[in-house]
Write a protein that holds these residues in place. Structure first.
Motif, PDB file in Angstrom:
ATOM      1  N   THR A  68     121.073  43.866 -26.290  1.00 28.36           N
ATOM      2  CA  THR A  68     120.176  43.439 -27.356  1.00 28.36           C
ATOM      3  C   THR A  68     118.712  43.661 -26.990  1.00 28.36           C
ATOM      4  OG1 THR A  68     120.025  41.159 -26.552  1.00 28.36           O
ATOM      5  CG2 THR A  68     121.848  41.690 -28.050  1.00 28.36           C
ATOM      6  N   ARG A  69     118.443  43.975 -25.746  1.00 26.78           N
ATOM      7  CA  ARG A  69     117.079  44.218 -25.295  1.00 26.78           C
ATOM      8  C   ARG A  69     116.924  45.686 -24.904  1.00 26.78           C
ATOM      9  NH1 ARG A  69     118.158  38.994 -23.308  1.00 26.78           N
ATOM     10  NH2 ARG A  69     116.591  37.471 -24.001  1.00 26.78           N
ATOM     11  N   PRO A  70     115.717  46.227 -25.011  1.00 28.51           N
ATOM     12  CA  PRO A  70     115.519  47.620 -24.590  1.00 28.51           C
ATOM     13  C   PRO A  70     115.753  47.770 -23.096  1.00 28.51           C
ATOM     14  CG  PRO A  70     113.411  46.561 -25.072  1.00 28.51           C
ATOM     15  CD  PRO A  70     114.478  45.621 -25.537  1.00 28.51           C
ATOM     16  N   SER A  71     116.088  48.980 -22.687  1.00 27.47           N
ATOM     17  CA  SER A  71     116.330  49.244 -21.275  1.00 27.47           C
ATOM     18  C   SER A  71     115.023  49.191 -20.492  1.00 27.47           C
ATOM     19  CB  SER A  71     116.969  50.622 -21.105  1.00 27.47           C
ATOM     20  OG  SER A  71     116.043  51.640 -21.454  1.00 27.47           O
TER      21      SER A  71
ATOM     22  N   ILE B 158     109.207  50.346 -19.601  1.00 30.10           N
ATOM     23  CA  ILE B 158     108.182  50.870 -18.687  1.00 30.10           C
ATOM     24  C   ILE B 158     108.329  52.379 -18.583  1.00 30.10           C
ATOM     25  CG2 ILE B 158     107.284  50.863 -16.346  1.00 30.10           C
ATOM     26  CD1 ILE B 158     108.098  48.015 -16.054  1.00 30.10           C
ATOM     27  N   ARG B 159     107.328  53.081 -19.104  1.00 32.45           N
ATOM     28  CA  ARG B 159     107.306  54.538 -19.039  1.00 32.45           C
ATOM     29  C   ARG B 159     106.346  54.972 -17.927  1.00 32.45           C
ATOM     30  NH1 ARG B 159     104.893  56.581 -22.957  1.00 32.45           N
ATOM     31  NH2 ARG B 159     104.291  54.845 -24.299  1.00 32.45           N
TER      32      ARG B 159
ATOM     33  N   LEU C 233     108.761  51.873  -9.183  1.00 34.54           N
ATOM     34  CA  LEU C 233     107.813  52.926  -9.549  1.00 34.54           C
ATOM     35  C   LEU C 233     106.551  52.852  -8.695  1.00 34.54           C
ATOM     36  CD1 LEU C 233     108.123  52.895 -13.453  1.00 34.54           C
ATOM     37  CD2 LEU C 233     108.835  54.721 -11.901  1.00 34.54           C
ATOM     38  N   LEU C 234     106.091  51.650  -8.380  1.00 38.33           N
ATOM     39  CA  LEU C 234     104.925  51.519  -7.514  1.00 38.33           C
ATOM     40  C   LEU C 234     105.239  52.005  -6.100  1.00 38.33           C
ATOM     41  CD1 LEU C 234     103.633  50.005  -9.875  1.00 38.33           C
ATOM     42  CD2 LEU C 234     102.706  48.385  -8.204  1.00 38.33           C
ATOM     43  N   HIS C 235     106.449  51.745  -5.651  1.00 37.35           N
ATOM     44  CA  HIS C 235     106.856  52.245  -4.333  1.00 37.35           C
ATOM     45  C   HIS C 235     106.858  53.775  -4.327  1.00 37.35           C
ATOM     46  CE1 HIS C 235     109.010  52.772  -0.601  1.00 37.35           C
ATOM     47  NE2 HIS C 235     110.019  53.361  -1.222  1.00 37.35           N
ATOM     48  N   ARG C 236     107.405  54.375  -5.368  1.00 36.37           N
ATOM     49  CA  ARG C 236     107.448  55.833  -5.457  1.00 36.37           C
ATOM     50  C   ARG C 236     106.041  56.412  -5.517  1.00 36.37           C
ATOM     51  NH1 ARG C 236     111.327  56.769 -10.457  1.00 36.37           N
ATOM     52  NH2 ARG C 236     110.223  58.772 -10.406  1.00 36.37           N
TER      53      ARG C 236
ATOM     54  N   ARG D  19      98.021  67.851 -11.356  1.00 34.71           N
ATOM     55  CA  ARG D  19      96.715  68.520 -11.298  1.00 34.71           C
ATOM     56  C   ARG D  19      95.600  67.508 -11.013  1.00 34.71           C
ATOM     57  NH1 ARG D  19      92.649  69.188 -14.761  1.00 34.71           N
ATOM     58  NH2 ARG D  19      93.832  68.133 -16.408  1.00 34.71           N
ATOM     59  N   THR D  20      95.595  66.393 -11.747  1.00 37.49           N
ATOM     60  CA  THR D  20      94.556  65.378 -11.550  1.00 37.49           C
ATOM     61  C   THR D  20      94.941  64.337 -10.516  1.00 37.49           C
ATOM     62  OG1 THR D  20      95.450  63.954 -13.293  1.00 37.49           O
ATOM     63  CG2 THR D  20      93.843  65.633 -13.955  1.00 37.49           C
ATOM     64  N   LYS D  21      96.246  64.292 -10.179  1.00 38.06           N
ATOM     65  CA  LYS D  21      96.787  63.288  -9.270  1.00 38.06           C
ATOM     66  C   LYS D  21      96.636  61.868  -9.824  1.00 38.06           C
ATOM     67  CE  LYS D  21      96.361  66.018  -5.016  1.00 38.06           C
ATOM     68  NZ  LYS D  21      97.802  66.272  -4.932  1.00 38.06           N
ATOM     69  N   ILE D  22      96.663  61.752 -11.146  1.00 37.70           N
ATOM     70  CA  ILE D  22      96.626  60.457 -11.817  1.00 37.70           C
ATOM     71  C   ILE D  22      97.993  60.189 -12.438  1.00 37.70           C
ATOM     72  CG2 ILE D  22      95.625  59.106 -13.700  1.00 37.70           C
ATOM     73  CD1 ILE D  22      93.037  60.634 -13.300  1.00 37.70           C
ATOM     74  N   ALA D  23      98.559  59.044 -12.123  1.00 37.19           N
ATOM     75  CA  ALA D  23      99.816  58.613 -12.729  1.00 37.19           C
ATOM     76  C   ALA D  23      99.514  57.495 -13.723  1.00 37.19           C
ATOM     77  CB  ALA D  23     100.793  58.118 -11.670  1.00 37.19           C
ATOM     78  N   THR D  24     100.299  57.434 -14.777  1.00 36.37           N
ATOM     79  CA  THR D  24     100.112  56.411 -15.804  1.00 36.37           C
ATOM     80  C   THR D  24     101.413  55.644 -15.992  1.00 36.37           C
ATOM     81  OG1 THR D  24      98.493  57.797 -16.954  1.00 36.37           O
ATOM     82  CG2 THR D  24      99.443  55.951 -18.181  1.00 36.37           C
ATOM     83  N   LEU D  25     101.317  54.342 -15.878  1.00 30.74           N
ATOM     84  CA  LEU D  25     102.457  53.469 -16.116  1.00 30.74           C
ATOM     85  C   LEU D  25     102.175  52.696 -17.400  1.00 30.74           C
ATOM     86  CD1 LEU D  25     104.299  51.370 -13.440  1.00 30.74           C
ATOM     87  CD2 LEU D  25     103.765  50.399 -15.676  1.00 30.74           C
ATOM     88  N   THR D  26     103.043  52.855 -18.375  1.00 34.64           N
ATOM     89  CA  THR D  26     102.812  52.285 -19.701  1.00 34.64           C
ATOM     90  C   THR D  26     103.860  51.236 -20.028  1.00 34.64           C
ATOM     91  OG1 THR D  26     101.876  54.388 -20.450  1.00 34.64           O
ATOM     92  CG2 THR D  26     102.519  52.807 -22.151  1.00 34.64           C
ATOM     93  N   LEU D  27     103.404  50.045 -20.387  1.00 33.02           N
ATOM     94  CA  LEU D  27     104.287  48.975 -20.844  1.00 33.02           C
ATOM     95  C   LEU D  27     104.479  49.160 -22.343  1.00 33.02           C
ATOM     96  CD1 LEU D  27     102.479  46.075 -18.953  1.00 33.02           C
ATOM     97  CD2 LEU D  27     104.428  47.419 -18.160  1.00 33.02           C
TER      98      LEU D  27
END
Length: 283
Positions: free
Chosen positions: A5-8, A13-14, A48-51, A20-28
């Motif tokens: 009943t809940r999203p995975s 968390i995407r 994801l933070l560990h990775r 290229r920029t070496k910027i990662a984005t974590l989106t709630l």
């Protein structure tokens, strides 16, 4: 133990990175529930933070939320269901275990029944205070409500940029009275302001949080994205401490006007009513 009943966790968390920029984005991405992470999503957050911490193609992590709010905490409804479940399976799953691991969860009423998750929440793998152990630059974008679990992230990120309508706090002060590693908030905000937040339980505006050095900048709307995405970030120095040592240094001039080496955008007063979220509020 997944709940259909809940999203995975992957939906909530995407994560993406730009080599290229070496910027990662974590989106709630759960705006209909104020971006509340489930137990599985919190485990994914820690993983994801560990990775990203290991990944040489990442040197800056930006954390943001979809919708009008960063978030008002974890999914408290799920937590209540976990404690009411007939078996310990859901509680074990929050710890990254399952009933097939031959692990017996401490019985209700025992000290360790409450102590086990308390200790786990301070562990980087739990996905609550993971940013404290992140060795690269972390930037958090705050807007709207920033309570509970999301407040942890604001307290632990290296740089925090907030929209002018944001409200900050932790509702568990009202019914639990503590949070993992709470002393770090007193260090960031200052003891007096932190005591005021704990004892009154009231939300603090973005302007108030800026004035007590919790925020780097308060900006109107979403203009923070233009500011930070155009920045060239240096590589983290070897041996960089867990807590960023480059937080804004500020001083008071003779007329008590704030001066800052970061020259942040001028803070503006919030036009959002200062109140806690409604019945769907989480912690």
């Amino acid at each position: 133990m997944p709940d259909s009943t809940r999203p995975s966790a992957e939906e909530i968390i995407r994560y993406e990175k730009d080599p290229r920029t070496k910027i990662a984005t974590l989106t709630l991405d759960r705006p209909d529930a104020l971006n509340a992470p489930t137990a599985a999503a919190r485990l994914r957050f820690g993983d994801l933070l560990h990775r990203a911490n290991v990944d040489d193609e990442v040197k800056v992590l930006v954390i943001r939320g979809i919708g009008d709010d960063l978030g008002s905490g974890a999914d408290i409804t799920e937590t209540m269901e976990m404690h009411a479940a007939p078996t310990a399976g859901p509680l074990l799953s929050e710890l990254g275990l399952d009933e097939e691991d031959d692990v017996r969860y401490p019985p209700k009423g025992s000290y360790r029944y409450g102590g086990t998750p308390s200790q786990w929440y301070a562990n980087p793998g739990a996905g609550c205070r993971s940013l404290q152990d992140f060795k690269k630059i972390s930037i958090l974008e705050v807007k709207g409500y920033c309570y509970g679990w999301h407040f942890y992230q604001a307290a632990d990120a290296d740089l925090v940029i907030s929209s002018d309508d944001a409200l900050f706090g932790h509702p568990s002060f009202r019914y639990v009275g503590w949070a993992p590693r709470m002393w770090t908030w007193a260090q960031t905000m200052g003891l007096r302001k932190f005591q005021e937040m704990v004892f009154t339980g009231r939300p603090f505006t973005a302007l108030e949080m800026y004035e007590c050095n919790f925020l780097n900048s308060v900006v109107p709307g979403t203009s923070w994205r233009r500011r930070w995405t155009s920045t060239r970030w240096p590589a983290p120095a070897p041996g960089r401490p867990t807590r960023c040592s480059c937080r804004r240094s500020s001083s008071r001039s003779s007329n008590s006007t704030r001066a800052s080496t970061w020259a942040p955008c001028s803070p503006v007063s919030s036009n959002r009513s200062a109140g806690w979220p409604g019945p769907t509020a989480t912690t």
